[in-house]
Every structure is written in structure tokens, then in C-alpha cells.
Design a protein around this motif. Structure first.
Motif, PDB file in Angstrom:
ATOM      1  N   HIS A   9       5.795   7.898   1.783  1.00 51.32           N
ATOM      2  CA  HIS A   9       7.003   8.302   2.368  1.00 51.32           C
ATOM      3  C   HIS A   9       8.220   7.209   1.798  1.00 51.32           C
ATOM      4  O   HIS A   9       9.252   7.681   1.611  1.00 51.32           O
ATOM      5  N   ILE A  10       8.022   6.025   2.040  1.00 52.89           N
ATOM      6  CA  ILE A  10       8.686   4.982   1.735  1.00 52.89           C
ATOM      7  C   ILE A  10       8.025   3.771   1.640  1.00 52.89           C
ATOM      8  O   ILE A  10       7.031   3.550   2.253  1.00 52.89           O
ATOM      9  N   TYR A  11       8.524   2.873   0.608  1.00 55.81           N
ATOM     10  CA  TYR A  11       8.037   1.500   0.871  1.00 55.81           C
ATOM     11  C   TYR A  11       9.395   0.432   0.599  1.00 55.81           C
ATOM     12  O   TYR A  11      10.410   0.888   0.016  1.00 55.81           O
ATOM     13  N   CYS A  12       9.092  -0.655   1.015  1.00 56.76           N
ATOM     14  CA  CYS A  12      10.175  -1.823   0.909  1.00 56.76           C
ATOM     15  C   CYS A  12       9.336  -3.096   0.520  1.00 56.76           C
ATOM     16  O   CYS A  12       8.462  -3.422   1.398  1.00 56.76           O
ATOM     17  N   LEU A  13       9.707  -3.596  -0.721  1.00 56.76           N
ATOM     18  CA  LEU A  13       9.060  -5.072  -0.810  1.00 56.76           C
ATOM     19  C   LEU A  13      10.238  -5.836  -0.574  1.00 56.76           C
ATOM     20  O   LEU A  13      11.443  -5.917  -1.073  1.00 56.76           O
ATOM     21  N   MET A  14       9.880  -6.976   0.364  1.00 52.86           N
ATOM     22  CA  MET A  14      10.937  -8.070   0.759  1.00 52.86           C
ATOM     23  C   MET A  14      10.145  -9.171  -0.063  1.00 52.86           C
ATOM     24  O   MET A  14       9.050  -9.657  -0.625  1.00 52.86           O
ATOM     25  N   PRO A  15      11.110 -10.498  -0.103  1.00 52.70           N
ATOM     26  CA  PRO A  15      10.585 -11.720  -0.562  1.00 52.70           C
ATOM     27  C   PRO A  15       9.208 -12.097  -0.363  1.00 52.70           C
ATOM     28  O   PRO A  15       8.362 -12.765  -1.105  1.00 52.70           O
ATOM     29  N   ASN A  16       8.686 -12.025   0.962  1.00 49.27           N
ATOM     30  CA  ASN A  16       7.677 -12.493   1.560  1.00 49.27           C
ATOM     31  C   ASN A  16       6.670 -11.669   2.402  1.00 49.27           C
ATOM     32  O   ASN A  16       5.820 -11.982   2.893  1.00 49.27           O
ATOM     33  N   HIS A  17       7.190 -10.331   2.050  1.00 42.65           N
ATOM     34  CA  HIS A  17       6.294  -9.083   2.770  1.00 42.65           C
ATOM     35  C   HIS A  17       6.715  -7.845   2.228  1.00 42.65           C
ATOM     36  O   HIS A  17       7.653  -7.707   1.525  1.00 42.65           O
ATOM     37  N   PHE A  18       5.835  -6.993   2.646  1.00 39.59           N
ATOM     38  CA  PHE A  18       6.045  -5.503   2.496  1.00 39.59           C
ATOM     39  C   PHE A  18       5.892  -4.580   3.524  1.00 39.59           C
ATOM     40  O   PHE A  18       4.973  -4.803   4.245  1.00 39.59           O
ATOM     41  N   HIS A  19       6.476  -3.286   3.207  1.00 37.93           N
ATOM     42  CA  HIS A  19       6.439  -2.223   4.285  1.00 37.93           C
ATOM     43  C   HIS A  19       5.813  -0.929   3.368  1.00 37.93           C
ATOM     44  O   HIS A  19       6.635  -0.582   2.416  1.00 37.93           O
ATOM     45  N   PHE A  20       5.041  -0.258   3.911  1.00 42.44           N
ATOM     46  CA  PHE A  20       4.630   1.244   3.593  1.00 42.44           C
ATOM     47  C   PHE A  20       4.937   2.252   4.617  1.00 42.44           C
ATOM     48  O   PHE A  20       4.356   1.840   5.863  1.00 42.44           O
ATOM     49  N   LEU A  21       5.319   3.293   4.255  1.00 40.58           N
ATOM     50  CA  LEU A  21       5.132   4.497   5.504  1.00 40.58           C
ATOM     51  C   LEU A  21       4.210   5.220   4.583  1.00 40.58           C
ATOM     52  O   LEU A  21       4.824   6.073   3.671  1.00 40.58           O
ATOM     53  N   ILE A  22       3.069   5.299   4.910  1.00 39.38           N
ATOM     54  CA  ILE A  22       2.040   6.146   4.035  1.00 39.38           C
ATOM     55  C   ILE A  22       1.248   7.144   4.688  1.00 39.38           C
ATOM     56  O   ILE A  22       0.959   6.866   5.935  1.00 39.38           O
ATOM     57  N   GLN A  23       0.757   8.180   3.997  1.00 37.00           N
ATOM     58  CA  GLN A  23       0.100   9.433   4.687  1.00 37.00           C
ATOM     59  C   GLN A  23      -1.224   9.442   3.949  1.00 37.00           C
ATOM     60  O   GLN A  23      -1.066   9.351   2.865  1.00 37.00           O
ATOM     61  N   GLU A  24      -2.280   9.729   4.662  1.00 36.29           N
ATOM     62  CA  GLU A  24      -3.599  10.168   4.287  1.00 36.29           C
ATOM     63  C   GLU A  24      -3.458  11.556   3.711  1.00 36.29           C
ATOM     64  O   GLU A  24      -2.639  12.271   4.260  1.00 36.29           O
ATOM     65  N   THR A  25      -4.067  11.967   2.645  1.00 42.20           N
ATOM     66  CA  THR A  25      -4.081  13.341   2.129  1.00 42.20           C
ATOM     67  C   THR A  25      -5.504  14.115   2.766  1.00 42.20           C
ATOM     68  O   THR A  25      -6.210  13.541   3.577  1.00 42.20           O
ATOM     69  N   ASP A  26      -5.338  15.383   2.718  1.00 39.38           N
ATOM     70  CA  ASP A  26      -6.242  16.069   3.280  1.00 39.38           C
ATOM     71  C   ASP A  26      -7.890  15.697   2.883  1.00 39.38           C
ATOM     72  O   ASP A  26      -8.668  15.780   3.564  1.00 39.38           O
ATOM     73  N   ASN A  27      -7.852  15.173   1.708  1.00 40.74           N
ATOM     74  CA  ASN A  27      -9.281  14.769   1.099  1.00 40.74           C
ATOM     75  C   ASN A  27      -9.421  13.388   1.101  1.00 40.74           C
ATOM     76  O   ASN A  27     -10.200  12.836   0.538  1.00 40.74           O
ATOM     77  N   GLY A  28      -8.739  12.756   2.046  1.00 34.96           N
ATOM     78  CA  GLY A  28      -8.791  11.139   2.212  1.00 34.96           C
ATOM     79  C   GLY A  28     -10.314  10.709   2.830  1.00 34.96           C
ATOM     80  O   GLY A  28     -11.148  11.699   2.979  1.00 34.96           O
ATOM     81  N   PRO A  29     -10.477   9.537   3.328  1.00 35.79           N
ATOM     82  CA  PRO A  29      -9.390   8.531   3.393  1.00 35.79           C
ATOM     83  C   PRO A  29      -9.073   7.761   2.296  1.00 35.79           C
ATOM     84  O   PRO A  29     -10.396   7.524   1.563  1.00 35.79           O
ATOM     85  N   PHE A  30      -8.043   7.510   1.913  1.00 36.26           N
ATOM     86  CA  PHE A  30      -7.780   6.730   0.726  1.00 36.26           C
ATOM     87  C   PHE A  30      -6.733   5.441   0.989  1.00 36.26           C
ATOM     88  O   PHE A  30      -6.579   4.644   0.110  1.00 36.26           O
ATOM     89  N   ILE A  31      -6.012   5.575   2.078  1.00 35.30           N
ATOM     90  CA  ILE A  31      -5.254   4.093   2.392  1.00 35.30           C
ATOM     91  C   ILE A  31      -5.659   3.084   2.021  1.00 35.30           C
ATOM     92  O   ILE A  31      -5.241   2.196   1.498  1.00 35.30           O
ATOM     93  N   SER A  32      -7.150   2.856   2.738  1.00 37.56           N
ATOM     94  CA  SER A  32      -7.640   1.487   2.595  1.00 37.56           C
ATOM     95  C   SER A  32      -7.924   1.156   1.310  1.00 37.56           C
ATOM     96  O   SER A  32      -7.715  -0.022   0.823  1.00 37.56           O
ATOM     97  N   GLN A  33      -8.680   2.103   0.532  1.00 37.23           N
ATOM     98  CA  GLN A  33      -8.897   1.768  -0.879  1.00 37.23           C
ATOM     99  C   GLN A  33      -7.573   1.521  -1.861  1.00 37.23           C
ATOM    100  O   GLN A  33      -7.497   0.657  -2.462  1.00 37.23           O
ATOM    101  N   PHE A  34      -6.402   2.404  -1.519  1.00 35.98           N
ATOM    102  CA  PHE A  34      -5.094   2.130  -2.237  1.00 35.98           C
ATOM    103  C   PHE A  34      -4.684   0.749  -1.832  1.00 35.98           C
ATOM    104  O   PHE A  34      -4.434  -0.166  -2.822  1.00 35.98           O
ATOM    105  N   MET A  35      -4.497   0.222  -0.483  1.00 40.03           N
ATOM    106  CA  MET A  35      -3.951  -0.979  -0.195  1.00 40.03           C
ATOM    107  C   MET A  35      -4.991  -2.268  -0.773  1.00 40.03           C
ATOM    108  O   MET A  35      -4.479  -3.238  -1.171  1.00 40.03           O
ATOM    109  N   GLN A  36      -6.100  -1.780  -0.864  1.00 38.96           N
ATOM    110  CA  GLN A  36      -7.147  -3.023  -1.084  1.00 38.96           C
ATOM    111  C   GLN A  36      -7.041  -3.445  -2.609  1.00 38.96           C
ATOM    112  O   GLN A  36      -6.614  -4.432  -3.015  1.00 38.96           O
ATOM    113  N   GLN A  37      -6.888  -2.043  -3.258  1.00 42.12           N
ATOM    114  CA  GLN A  37      -6.844  -2.431  -4.885  1.00 42.12           C
ATOM    115  C   GLN A  37      -5.487  -3.010  -5.081  1.00 42.12           C
ATOM    116  O   GLN A  37      -5.097  -3.916  -6.271  1.00 42.12           O
TER     117      GLN A  37
END
Length: 152
Positions: A52-80
């Protein structure tokens, strides 16, 4: 010690964030931001998450992220994403040791009011940090991205 199980339920929305170890800069130049953004796109296609949104800052980042119906994928996405960027960073800057301050952290979004509060917090991060003089002028932020087969 085993890692804590993440509660990424189908269609759940999460505020996901991490920062550099010892709060060090993880993005030192425009190319670093661009590489991270390119990897966001690469892994978003591989793991169908809704960003939904992401923001990259010099020393950190934020995501507002949603799983899909066929997830879970957030962990794999973030790890990769984190692992591939850490390898790039280590090679470019001859950095040894960890880049991120541990595994990413996440907080589930509880309701629409919570969603709106977190979305605004992420969107205003560069302005509050003094990196831009006007909101929405930070080039390392994106809003309303949709992922692969998980589009709603």
C-alpha cells in the motif's frame, strides 16, 4: 532460540519495518535507493503481496503491506529483499557483518483508523525527518502498489 512465528493471515495488513544495525545508514547514495526499489519490484512479482505504501529512509524503511488470499508471502518477500540488498551492500561497500538490526519487525493493522494513522505516519516520515520541505516530494517512497496475482 527459535524465531517468533509471524501472524501473517490471508488478506491481513501489516506495518513492516527495519533499520540498519546500530542505526547506521543503509542507503548511502541514490544508486542504493534505486537498487532497493528495483528489488522491491522484483520480489513483489515473485511473491504476490499488496504494498500500500513504502518509504525508504537513510537508515531504515517502512512498508504497509498486505497478504494475498493465496499467501503467506510477506515473510518470503521481506527475507529475499533484505538478504539480496545486504549482499549488494556488502560487496559495494566491503561491509562485513549484519546490515539490518535483526529480522524485520511487523505490527498487524487492527482497523481502518489504525491503517490511516500508520499510512500517514509512513507518508510523513521524510518531512518530519527534515529530508524534504514538502510532503510527497521524497523520491524513495511509493504508494498504492499492487502485487501479482494478489490484486484486489
Amino acid at each position: 532460540m527459535p524465531s517468533k512465528k509471524r501472524n501473517f493471515l490471508p488478506t491481513s495488513i501489516h506495518h513492516v519495518f527495519n533499520r540498519g544495525v546500530l542505526k547506521m545508514e543503509i542507503f548511502k547514495c541514490k544508486q542504493d535507493y534505486r537498487i532497493f526499489q528495483e528489488r522491491i519490484e522484483r520480489y513483489r512479482e515473485k511473491y504476490p503481496v499488496n504494498i500500500h505504501i513504502y518509504c525508504l529512509m537513510p537508515n531504515h524503511f517502512h512498508f504497509l503491506i498486505q497478504e494475498t488470499d493465496n499467501g503467506p508471502f510477506i515473510s518470503q518477500f521481506m527475507q529475499q529483499l533484505q538478504n539480496s540488498y545486504a549482499r549488494f551492500f556488502a560487496l559495494k561497500y566491503e561491509h562485513s557483518g549484519g546490515l539490518m538490526q535483526g529480522k524485520f519487525r511487523s505490527r498487524i493493522i487492527l482497523n481502518e483508523k489504525h491503517y490511516n494513522t500508520v499510512f500517514k505516519y509512513i507518508a510523513e516520515n521524510p518531512l518530519k525527518a527534515g529530508l524534504v520541505s514538502q510532503n510527497n516530494k521524497w523520491p524513495y517512497m511509493s504508494t498504492h502498489l499492487r502485487g501479482g496475482s494478489g490484486d484486489h
